[in-house]
Design a protein around this motif. Structure first.
Motif, PDB file in Angstrom:
ATOM      1  N   GLY A  25       0.577 -16.973 -66.681  1.00 48.37           N
ATOM      2  CA  GLY A  25       0.803 -16.799 -65.253  1.00 48.37           C
ATOM      3  C   GLY A  25       2.244 -16.955 -64.799  1.00 48.37           C
ATOM      4  N   ASP A  26       3.171 -17.127 -65.753  1.00 48.99           N
ATOM      5  CA  ASP A  26       4.579 -17.262 -65.391  1.00 48.99           C
ATOM      6  C   ASP A  26       5.253 -15.908 -65.191  1.00 48.99           C
ATOM      7  OD1 ASP A  26       4.706 -20.080 -65.479  1.00 48.99           O
ATOM      8  OD2 ASP A  26       4.835 -20.035 -67.663  1.00 48.99           O
ATOM      9  N   MET A  27       4.706 -14.873 -65.814  1.00 49.10           N
ATOM     10  CA  MET A  27       5.297 -13.549 -65.735  1.00 49.10           C
ATOM     11  C   MET A  27       4.226 -12.509 -65.459  1.00 49.10           C
ATOM     12  SD  MET A  27       8.066 -13.592 -68.896  1.00 49.10           S
ATOM     13  CE  MET A  27       8.762 -11.993 -68.407  1.00 49.10           C
ATOM     14  N   SER A  28       4.699 -11.324 -65.126  1.00 46.58           N
ATOM     15  CA  SER A  28       3.839 -10.159 -64.963  1.00 46.58           C
ATOM     16  C   SER A  28       4.280  -9.129 -66.001  1.00 46.58           C
ATOM     17  CB  SER A  28       3.989  -9.583 -63.550  1.00 46.58           C
ATOM     18  OG  SER A  28       3.197  -8.419 -63.386  1.00 46.58           O
ATOM     19  N   ILE A  29       3.445  -8.160 -66.285  1.00 46.29           N
ATOM     20  CA  ILE A  29       3.869  -7.114 -67.216  1.00 46.29           C
ATOM     21  C   ILE A  29       5.006  -6.313 -66.605  1.00 46.29           C
ATOM     22  CG2 ILE A  29       3.165  -4.978 -68.380  1.00 46.29           C
ATOM     23  CD1 ILE A  29       0.388  -6.223 -68.702  1.00 46.29           C
ATOM     24  N   ILE A  30       4.929  -6.063 -65.307  1.00 41.98           N
ATOM     25  CA  ILE A  30       5.987  -5.328 -64.603  1.00 41.98           C
ATOM     26  C   ILE A  30       6.449  -6.134 -63.400  1.00 41.98           C
ATOM     27  CG2 ILE A  30       6.550  -3.220 -63.326  1.00 41.98           C
ATOM     28  CD1 ILE A  30       4.446  -1.795 -65.072  1.00 41.98           C
ATOM     29  N   GLY A  31       7.754  -6.300 -63.284  1.00 42.66           N
ATOM     30  CA  GLY A  31       8.319  -7.072 -62.178  1.00 42.66           C
ATOM     31  C   GLY A  31       9.828  -7.145 -62.304  1.00 42.66           C
ATOM     32  N   TYR A  35      11.688  -2.186 -62.831  1.00 43.19           N
ATOM     33  CA  TYR A  35      12.447  -1.029 -62.343  1.00 43.19           C
ATOM     34  C   TYR A  35      13.834  -0.967 -62.984  1.00 43.19           C
ATOM     35  CZ  TYR A  35      14.827   2.146 -59.130  1.00 43.19           C
ATOM     36  OH  TYR A  35      15.552   3.177 -58.594  1.00 43.19           O
ATOM     37  N   ASN A  36      14.558  -2.085 -62.966  1.00 41.39           N
ATOM     38  CA  ASN A  36      15.902  -2.086 -63.542  1.00 41.39           C
ATOM     39  C   ASN A  36      15.869  -1.906 -65.056  1.00 41.39           C
ATOM     40  OD1 ASN A  36      18.952  -2.851 -62.980  1.00 41.39           O
ATOM     41  ND2 ASN A  36      18.343  -3.884 -64.851  1.00 41.39           N
ATOM     42  N   GLN A  37      14.947  -2.619 -65.719  1.00 36.19           N
ATOM     43  CA  GLN A  37      14.869  -2.538 -67.173  1.00 36.19           C
ATOM     44  C   GLN A  37      14.532  -1.121 -67.644  1.00 36.19           C
ATOM     45  OE1 GLN A  37      13.497  -4.799 -65.075  1.00 36.19           O
ATOM     46  NE2 GLN A  37      12.603  -6.506 -66.236  1.00 36.19           N
ATOM     47  N   ALA A  38      13.649  -0.464 -66.929  1.00 37.55           N
ATOM     48  CA  ALA A  38      13.198   0.867 -67.338  1.00 37.55           C
ATOM     49  C   ALA A  38      14.257   1.940 -67.124  1.00 37.55           C
ATOM     50  CB  ALA A  38      11.923   1.242 -66.583  1.00 37.55           C
ATOM     51  N   ILE A  74      20.499  -7.005 -59.128  1.00 39.55           N
ATOM     52  CA  ILE A  74      19.813  -7.720 -58.044  1.00 39.55           C
ATOM     53  C   ILE A  74      19.254  -6.723 -57.042  1.00 39.55           C
ATOM     54  CG2 ILE A  74      20.116  -9.310 -56.100  1.00 39.55           C
ATOM     55  CD1 ILE A  74      22.263 -10.735 -57.723  1.00 39.55           C
ATOM     56  N   ASP A  75      20.058  -5.726 -56.679  1.00 39.24           N
ATOM     57  CA  ASP A  75      19.600  -4.699 -55.734  1.00 39.24           C
ATOM     58  C   ASP A  75      18.400  -3.930 -56.295  1.00 39.24           C
ATOM     59  OD1 ASP A  75      21.575  -5.393 -53.929  1.00 39.24           O
ATOM     60  OD2 ASP A  75      22.985  -3.870 -54.632  1.00 39.24           O
ATOM     61  N   ASN A  76      18.429  -3.639 -57.596  1.00 37.69           N
ATOM     62  CA  ASN A  76      17.316  -2.930 -58.217  1.00 37.69           C
ATOM     63  C   ASN A  76      16.054  -3.787 -58.224  1.00 37.69           C
ATOM     64  OD1 ASN A  76      18.959  -0.724 -58.736  1.00 37.69           O
ATOM     65  ND2 ASN A  76      19.447  -1.365 -60.819  1.00 37.69           N
ATOM     66  N   ASP A  77      16.226  -5.089 -58.485  1.00 40.90           N
ATOM     67  CA  ASP A  77      15.080  -6.002 -58.440  1.00 40.90           C
ATOM     68  C   ASP A  77      14.460  -6.025 -57.043  1.00 40.90           C
ATOM     69  OD1 ASP A  77      15.351  -6.715 -61.090  1.00 40.90           O
ATOM     70  OD2 ASP A  77      16.499  -8.530 -60.680  1.00 40.90           O
ATOM     71  N   ASP A 113       4.296   0.829 -60.465  1.00 39.83           N
ATOM     72  CA  ASP A 113       4.132   0.139 -61.740  1.00 39.83           C
ATOM     73  C   ASP A 113       3.793   1.106 -62.869  1.00 39.83           C
ATOM     74  OD1 ASP A 113       4.730  -2.262 -60.612  1.00 39.83           O
ATOM     75  OD2 ASP A 113       2.762  -3.181 -60.886  1.00 39.83           O
ATOM     76  N   VAL A 114       2.931   2.067 -62.594  1.00 39.03           N
ATOM     77  CA  VAL A 114       2.580   3.071 -63.607  1.00 39.03           C
ATOM     78  C   VAL A 114       3.805   3.905 -63.967  1.00 39.03           C
ATOM     79  CG1 VAL A 114       1.230   5.160 -64.049  1.00 39.03           C
ATOM     80  CG2 VAL A 114       0.151   3.187 -62.946  1.00 39.03           C
ATOM     81  N   LYS A 115       4.575   4.278 -62.959  1.00 37.68           N
ATOM     82  CA  LYS A 115       5.791   5.062 -63.183  1.00 37.68           C
ATOM     83  C   LYS A 115       6.790   4.284 -64.040  1.00 37.68           C
ATOM     84  CE  LYS A 115       9.322   7.640 -60.604  1.00 37.68           C
ATOM     85  NZ  LYS A 115       9.817   7.979 -59.234  1.00 37.68           N
ATOM     86  N   ILE A 116       6.955   3.004 -63.747  1.00 43.43           N
ATOM     87  CA  ILE A 116       7.873   2.150 -64.506  1.00 43.43           C
ATOM     88  C   ILE A 116       7.391   1.993 -65.948  1.00 43.43           C
ATOM     89  CG2 ILE A 116       8.675  -0.240 -64.766  1.00 43.43           C
ATOM     90  CD1 ILE A 116       8.800  -0.371 -61.684  1.00 43.43           C
ATOM     91  N   LEU A 117       6.090   1.835 -66.121  1.00 37.49           N
ATOM     92  CA  LEU A 117       5.531   1.674 -67.459  1.00 37.49           C
ATOM     93  C   LEU A 117       5.826   2.880 -68.335  1.00 37.49           C
ATOM     94  CD1 LEU A 117       3.805   0.055 -69.449  1.00 37.49           C
ATOM     95  CD2 LEU A 117       1.779   1.143 -68.464  1.00 37.49           C
ATOM     96  N   PHE A 118       5.607   4.070 -67.813  1.00 43.12           N
ATOM     97  CA  PHE A 118       5.861   5.274 -68.601  1.00 43.12           C
ATOM     98  C   PHE A 118       7.361   5.483 -68.857  1.00 43.12           C
ATOM     99  CE2 PHE A 118       1.496   6.417 -67.394  1.00 43.12           C
ATOM    100  CZ  PHE A 118       1.034   6.869 -68.627  1.00 43.12           C
TER     101      PHE A 118
END
Length: 209
Positions: free
Chosen positions: A110-116, A148-151, A163-166, A178-183
């Protein structure tokens, strides 16, 4: 609805599904990490979580034991292609993003999410009041294994732009995003895009512990 309930349910579902994969990857990778550079298999980095909660983020260790802490001029972690601190196995782990696989344990806890947003360093953290409004905003949600930033940008933008991207993600969080970021993450990993800091961003006057 999605942010408060469904997102966490999906995190739990997929992190449980990922456990057998993590076990398999661990069995293969752990001995290789140790043979390459004897020491801990995991790197347990303190990171800022939701609402400023500090937690230990799990990663497969990619650097040599007792490596110095080198930073860019903006305070971000140095991540160069020819970084002498990185082991041979570590280079493979980073290029394939396999070093991030243990973070599914953080998602399960519960400390993280798959996408965030990215999980940020605690180096200068002295409580929520010590952060700027923009820095506090990105802590409204759980940090992600990817985001978003990582992808889309990974290590090719400045700390301020990250920071702005986050915060863009925080403002637009949705299942569709989230689906868009995952792909996009899958595509970036397969093509090994934006892994290292560009020469324009990298600072030559790094400091170490």
């Amino acid at each position: 609805m999605y942010e408060k309930y469904l997102k966490r349910c999906l995190d739990l579902f997929f992190s449980i599904l990922a456990l057998p994969i993590f076990c398999l990857v661990f069995i293969v990778i752990a001995p290789l990490i140790f043979i390459d550079d004897p020491g801990p298999i995991f790197y347990n980095a303190p990171r800022l979580g939701k609402n400023g909660k500090i937690f230990k983020m799990y990663k497969f260790r990619s650097m040599k034991v007792n490596s110095p802490d080198i930073r860019n001029s903006d305070g971000s972690t140095y991540n160069g292609e020819n970084d002498p601190r990185v082991t041979r196995m570590g280079r493979i782990l980073r290029k394939t993003s396999l070093d991030e696989v243990p973070q599914f344990l953080n998602v399960l806890c519960g400390d993280m999410s798959i996408i965030g947003p990215r999980a940020h360093l605690t180096t200068k953290f002295k409580g929520m009041k010590s952060l700027t409004p923009k820095e506090r905003k990105r802590l409204r949600v759980r940090p992600g294994i990817t985001g978003y930033n990582q992808a889309y940008y990974r290590n090719t933008v400045s700390a301020e732009q990250k920071i702005d991207n986050d915060n863009y993600y925080v403002d637009h969080i949705s299942l569709a995003l989230d689906v868009k970021i995952l792909f996009k993450t899958i595509d970036s990993v397969l093509h090994q895009e934006n892994i290292y800091v560009t020469p324009e961003i990298k600072n030559g006057n790094n400091n170490s512990k």
